[in-house]
Design a protein around this motif. Sequence first.
Motif, mmCIF file in Angstrom:
data_model
loop_
_atom_site.group_PDB
_atom_site.id
_atom_site.type_symbol
_atom_site.label_atom_id
_atom_site.label_comp_id
_atom_site.label_asym_id
_atom_site.label_seq_id
_atom_site.Cartn_x
_atom_site.Cartn_y
_atom_site.Cartn_z
ATOM 1 N N GLY A 16 4.746 5.524 -8.196
ATOM 2 C CA GLY A 16 5.830 5.463 -7.226
ATOM 3 C C GLY A 16 5.880 4.199 -6.398
ATOM 4 O O GLY A 16 6.774 4.028 -5.575
ATOM 5 N N LYS A 17 4.900 3.265 -6.594
ATOM 6 C CA LYS A 17 4.868 2.022 -5.833
ATOM 7 C C LYS A 17 5.182 0.839 -6.745
ATOM 8 O O LYS A 17 4.862 0.862 -7.940
ATOM 9 C CB LYS A 17 3.498 1.823 -5.191
ATOM 10 C CG LYS A 17 3.158 2.879 -4.131
ATOM 11 C CD LYS A 17 1.809 2.574 -3.498
ATOM 12 C CE LYS A 17 1.470 3.618 -2.435
ATOM 13 N NZ LYS A 17 0.148 3.333 -1.808
ATOM 14 N N VAL A 18 5.806 -0.163 -6.165
ATOM 15 C CA VAL A 18 6.173 -1.353 -6.934
ATOM 16 C C VAL A 18 5.080 -2.412 -6.804
ATOM 17 O O VAL A 18 4.668 -2.762 -5.700
ATOM 18 C CB VAL A 18 7.512 -1.945 -6.449
ATOM 19 C CG1 VAL A 18 7.838 -3.232 -7.211
ATOM 20 C CG2 VAL A 18 8.627 -0.927 -6.611
ATOM 21 N N ASP A 19 4.593 -2.905 -7.936
ATOM 22 C CA ASP A 19 3.632 -4.010 -7.949
ATOM 23 C C ASP A 19 4.429 -5.315 -8.004
ATOM 24 O O ASP A 19 4.909 -5.733 -9.072
ATOM 25 C CB ASP A 19 2.712 -3.898 -9.171
ATOM 26 C CG ASP A 19 1.703 -5.036 -9.240
ATOM 27 O OD1 ASP A 19 1.672 -5.850 -8.303
ATOM 28 O OD2 ASP A 19 0.955 -5.100 -10.238
ATOM 29 N N TRP A 20 4.587 -5.950 -6.867
ATOM 30 C CA TRP A 20 5.435 -7.139 -6.805
ATOM 31 C C TRP A 20 4.813 -8.331 -7.536
ATOM 32 O O TRP A 20 5.466 -9.346 -7.730
ATOM 33 C CB TRP A 20 5.718 -7.504 -5.347
ATOM 34 C CG TRP A 20 6.498 -6.434 -4.631
ATOM 35 C CD1 TRP A 20 6.057 -5.593 -3.676
ATOM 36 C CD2 TRP A 20 7.869 -6.085 -4.871
ATOM 37 N NE1 TRP A 20 7.052 -4.731 -3.286
ATOM 38 C CE2 TRP A 20 8.180 -5.013 -4.002
ATOM 39 C CE3 TRP A 20 8.862 -6.561 -5.731
ATOM 40 C CZ2 TRP A 20 9.431 -4.416 -3.969
ATOM 41 C CZ3 TRP A 20 10.121 -5.972 -5.688
ATOM 42 C CH2 TRP A 20 10.399 -4.912 -4.823
#
Length: 541
Positions: free
Chosen positions: A501-505
């Motif tokens: 659910g988290k974006v790895d920028w």
Amino acid sequence: MSKLKPWKFTLRKWQSEAFSKAYDFYSSGKKEFLCVATPGAGKTIFGLKLAHQLLSENLVSRVIILCPTEHLKNQWAEAAYKCGIDLDPAFDNAGICETSDYSGAVLTYAQVGRAPLVHKRNCDNRKTFVIFDEIHHSGDNLTWGDAVRVSFEKAAYRLGISGTPFRRDSNPIPYVKYVKGQSIADYTYGYQNALFDNVCRPVYFPAFEGEMEWRIKDKVFRSTFADILNEEQAAARLKTALDPTGKWLKYVVSDADKKLSEIRKKEQADAGGLLIAIDQMHAKKTAKLLAEITGTMPAVVVSDDPDASSKIKKFGESSDKWLVAVKMVSEGVDIPRLRVGVYATNVKSELFFRQAVGRFVRVQNNKRKQNAYLYIPKDYVLVEHARQIEAERDHYLNLNDKLIEEELPERKNERLPDEDKFEAIYSFATNKVQLELDFGAEFALPEEDKIIKREVKIDLFQEEEKIDEENLPAFEIALKLKNDINDLSKLLAAKKGKSNGKVDWHYAHKEWIKLGGKSIEQETIEELRKRKAWLRRQLFN
């Protein structure tokens, strides 16, 4: 090394003389050359001509320029590009060396001070020509001076340039000769010479008397600028006059704005004004004062503002009326349309004062009348600076406009009163007088050079538009590609880089490195193009 383009400018007489003398110095085995030339004489072109000649004869393989601020890095790189040399103003200390798209880099003194061994390695590995812009800045900080010595001791050739002579003080400046503490230049081009060569325009100094009252601890003081005070009290008097809540500064700024409005109406519709403030808080308060007087809030620029360069460029290209700046005067504010200034800072060093005047002197073509005006307090130290310049060419002055008649006492370094003990009570202005001076312009390039820089805007979801590299310096092409890559990388991370659910920028960068890519700072323009094309394929195929 990038391809060197032909030199296309005709040098002024003094530039040609200085170039010949410096070239002879280097040919005879000497490594250092110091040139002191009046602001606006064309020190930039002179230095770049030397760099171009040394590169064209393969006497050096790279050029490094050191300057005081981040803002000046781009300014130097743009001037170098117009002279046929591509330099990287975005080189980072974490990088190995500038890429092959460039013939060198533009650095700040502070940047070299943070990592001298990085720059020593690069200088030792390749024959390097180093230009020290306003070389006295290497003496601002003892660490900087040591770093400059370590970094460029083995440079093939070194050139120091400055707009005014300078003293050693407590920190000796690397690669400068001294006699009794005074720097000795190998070539000097003074104000009188610049006048006769028609490279400067007149600057007038409306100087305002006043009456000020202030409190230090429990004691109240009252004085005019005509009174001789000790250093601490003189500093308190000046600070009281510059208080934005007092009547002195409001009156002076109002008078300056009237003069600017007159110039904009009768002579130059886009003429601009610059108010030089003490610090960030003072700048904000004086900006509000200007807004109260003019009805428009001016832009405020300070040296540690990351957007300082873009704000200065935006103001320079606009027709906005006023700009408020802190410490940017001695750091290369180059806005040719400036015609009116207010010296609202308590910095009283001669070097800073002369550099402040240099902001208002650039001669513009197609402008019949080009007088400029710098409004100053009638503080005896500032007046003495003006008188010293006046003495260099008194035949240009109206002798009836002398500011003061008394002899001025010698002074040591100015001491400011303790902030906790000082309080400005009131001030008001009286008795305006005026003095004429003549200066030159900074970073003036020959008029025949009219390269139009086109902003190329790419829609990330359309076919890529090819950049016209003939009309853009390498650093601007690289910057545009890096900005596009950053935008594309964010899109790709949002699309494919989600985990739990988290974006790895950093997703796009990691994937690129897995494929054998480099850090973006070390990629050439061609490699940046390949990375951008790969990102587009990942997103849109």
